[in-house]
Design a protein around this motif. Structure first.
Motif: not given
Lengths: 191, 425
Positions: A50-54, A170-171
């Motif tokens: 969730p910290n990378k998800c946009i 966003s990988d």
């Protein structure tokens, strides 16, 4: 060809086959050892960090399942229980009620329920949610960010190559051990 | 929108969570439904071992098409519909490759098991995996209806495609770019009864073609079949009909829907030893040329091939945006810029991956050249035979020919007679 010659050829062929078989077995052994050094016993599953998800909404359309195995999760300890939930309501809603025209969610998967004044609880109906992440954008933008997208493993079929991971801009798709298959937002990790 | 994504990556506690009166409200837990339990992996592995053993037993000992057919139905049911196909031995090629080339990727033990076990069985029993264990093979096997024969030159030519597919799959997996086999698996969406319309249609097309052209995917595409066709050439046991007393009735050739029965070699091949010596040199020389040429052209393919890679395509996009070739941003380039990644590092990574593609592409090209050359050599120098027998490489051990061979029928009848005599005694 005499019988002796035929036998000779047959023997030679058998010998060559045996040799190649041995060589193949050796190669298999080598591969197994090489992989054994870095293999893990447990299988892995796909999850969204969730910290990378946009919340780009590609999860809703690229999963091999319809509807997608990605769903929104509300992590209640982070939720502000706001009356004007920006994950629930469109910007400048007509009224703060459950009217469809006021909702951000295109499928009405968020259930809003009044608690003691002025708080409201927001639950996700996972059978309805399509994982588009529109509510996640709203919640993160103006709220606490308690909404985030997760792969739900009761639905996910764990493809060898996740077709959402392939297009994730966003990988954010990662392989995680099957024994701890969820990545919740920061507060969960702290507590 | 830029404002949105600046904060999208982390939660901020703008509104402190309320303190409810104790006892008035119990906070619901966010559920965490678990994936398929761990022990299923062991069940899968045990069933694979069992199915392979049974298939080998049915093919070599029982010599019974009926038993093979029922096992194939079981495989469709279990490995197809229940297990939903993933990870299958065909796809595991890529997991194993990625693990060998990338230390960061840990491959689960069960995947290695699924990759290696059918290879081991093939080494000893021929392609019994293809016969009745592989769900992709099994489903094509049971839809065969009115198979047509295709010309040997066409068959031989098309059988090069699996090697090209294998090479590409290994190249893309090794560079960490894509799992192409899984992406174009024609039957997975059918087994899941879900998926994009394109993939369902592709599976349907393969099945319809498969009614008239036996096992189109296995014969002309399957990359795992390519490996198995090499291994089965020197398997310890293989499907045979009646080596000594073949009557050359050709019924087995008619019965085989997969064009896997090798015909007797024409007499005309026994020609002048001088000429054949020259043709040996000719074909070997051609193979070397093909290999070198393949390496050269394969290396040239690095630019188009590397576009499949995420890092390379992102770097190309960013470079295009920097030079003003593209207007606006994609989701990918926007995310990259907002995360504050260094463009120089991205370019360096992309160049490194493209370098890997140049090396890998050259190896890929050389491999294809070598395979084409070896096919030519094989074509030129088929061992002399005067009987009809299943071809070691292409026979998938479906067992159809057994019941057609008149000699086999006699053999089985004698076996029964022998048994009844023994009973009477």
């Amino acid at each position: 060809m005499t019988e002796e010659q035929t036998n000779k050829t047959a023997n030679r062929r058998q010998f060559i086959r045996g040799g190649l078989r041995g060589a193949a077995l050796f190669v298999f052994g080598a591969v197994t050892t090489l992989l054994g050094l870095q293999s893990r016993k447990e299988r892995t599953v796909w999850q969204i960090d969730p910290n990378k998800c946009i919340a780009c909404s590609k999860c809703a359309t690229n999963c091999v399942l319809t509807p997608s195995a990605v769903k929104c999760v509300n992590y209640f300890p982070m939720c502000g229980y706001c009356d004007l939930c920006t994950g629930y309501f469109e910007p400048n809603p007509n009224a703060l009620n459950t009217g469809a025209e006021n909702q951000v969610c295109p499928v009405g998967a968020i259930i809003r329920q009044a608690l003691e004044d002025p708080y409201y609880e927001y639950r996700i109906d996972e059978n309805v949610c399509i994982g588009c992440g529109k509510c996640v954008v709203g919640c993160v933008q103006f709220g606490n960010g308690s909404f985030f997208l997760q792969v739900r493993h009761d639905k996910c079929v764990n493809c060898n190559e996740c077709s959402i991971a392939k297009v994730c801009p966003s990988d954010a798709f990662v392989r995680v051990p099957a024994s701890s298959p969820y990545i919740f937002r920061a507060k969960e990790n702290q507590s | 929108m830029i404002f949105v994504s600046q904060f999208i990556s982390f939660g901020i506690e703008r509104f402190p969570p309320p303190d409810f009166e104790p006892g008035t409200y119990t906070m619901p837990q966010a559920t965490k439904p678990l994936p398929r339990a761990h022990y299923w992996e062991y069940i899968d592995m045990a069933l694979l071992l069992l199915a392979l053993s049974l298939a080998s037993y049915f093919v070599h000992k029982k010599r019974s098409r009926k038993h093979i057919f029922w096992l194939a139905l079981f495989s469709i049911f279990y490995f197809g519909f229940i297990r939903k196909g993933c990870v299958c031995p065909i796809g595991s090629i890529q997991n194993v490759t990625l693990a060998l080339f990338n230390n960061g990727y840990l491959v689960p033990f069960s995947v290695v098991f699924f990759f290696l076990l059918p290879l081991m069985f093939t080494l000893f029993f021929g392609r019994t995996f293809c016969a009745a264990v592989c769900p992709l093979g099994a489903i094509q096997d049971i839809v065969v209806w009115k198979p047509v024969k295709i010309k040997p030159w066409l068959e031989n030519g098309l059988r090069i495609i699996p090697f090209v597919y294998l090479g590409l799959a290994v190249l893309f997996a090794a560079t960490g770019s894509a799992f192409v086999i899984c992406e174009y698996d024609p039957f997975i969406s059918f087994y899941r009864l879900s998926g994009s319309v394109n993939m369902l249609a592709l599976g349907g097309i393969f099945l319809v073609i498969g009614m008239f052209l036996g096992r189109p995917y296995c014969r002309f595409f399957c990359p795992y079949g390519a490996i198995l066709s090499i291994l089965s050439r020197f398997s310890k046991w293989n499907v045979y009909l009646t080596s000594e007393d073949c009557v050359r009735c050709q019924i087995c050739d008619v019965a085989c829907p997969y064009g896997a029965i090798a015909s007797p070699t024409p007499i005309s091949q026994e020609n002048n030893p001088k000429i054949s010596r020259w043709s040996i040199f000719g074909v070997i020389g051609l193979t070397i040329l093909l290999t070198i040429g393949g390496a050269y052209f394969g290396g040239k393919l690095s630019v188009p091939f590397s576009k499949v890679n995420y890092v390379v395509s992102l770097a190309e996009r960013i470079a295009g945006e920097e030079s003003g070739k593209y207007k606006g941003q994609t989701d990918e380039s926007k995310t990259f810029r907002e995360k504050g990644g260094s463009i120089e590092e991205l370019y360096a990574d992309a160049l490194k991956i493209r370098g890997n593609f140049a090396t890998g592409g050259a190896i890929f090209g050389a491999f294809i050249g070598l395979i084409v050359g070896l096919k030519l050599i094989e074509n030129r120098f088929t061992p002399q035979t005067n009987i009809y027998e299943p071809d070691r490489a292409s026979c998938v051990a479906c067992g159809r020919c057994y019941s057609y061979c008149p000699r086999e029928i006699v053999r089985v009848r004698n076996l029964f007679k022998l048994r009844s005599i023994k009973k009477q005694e």
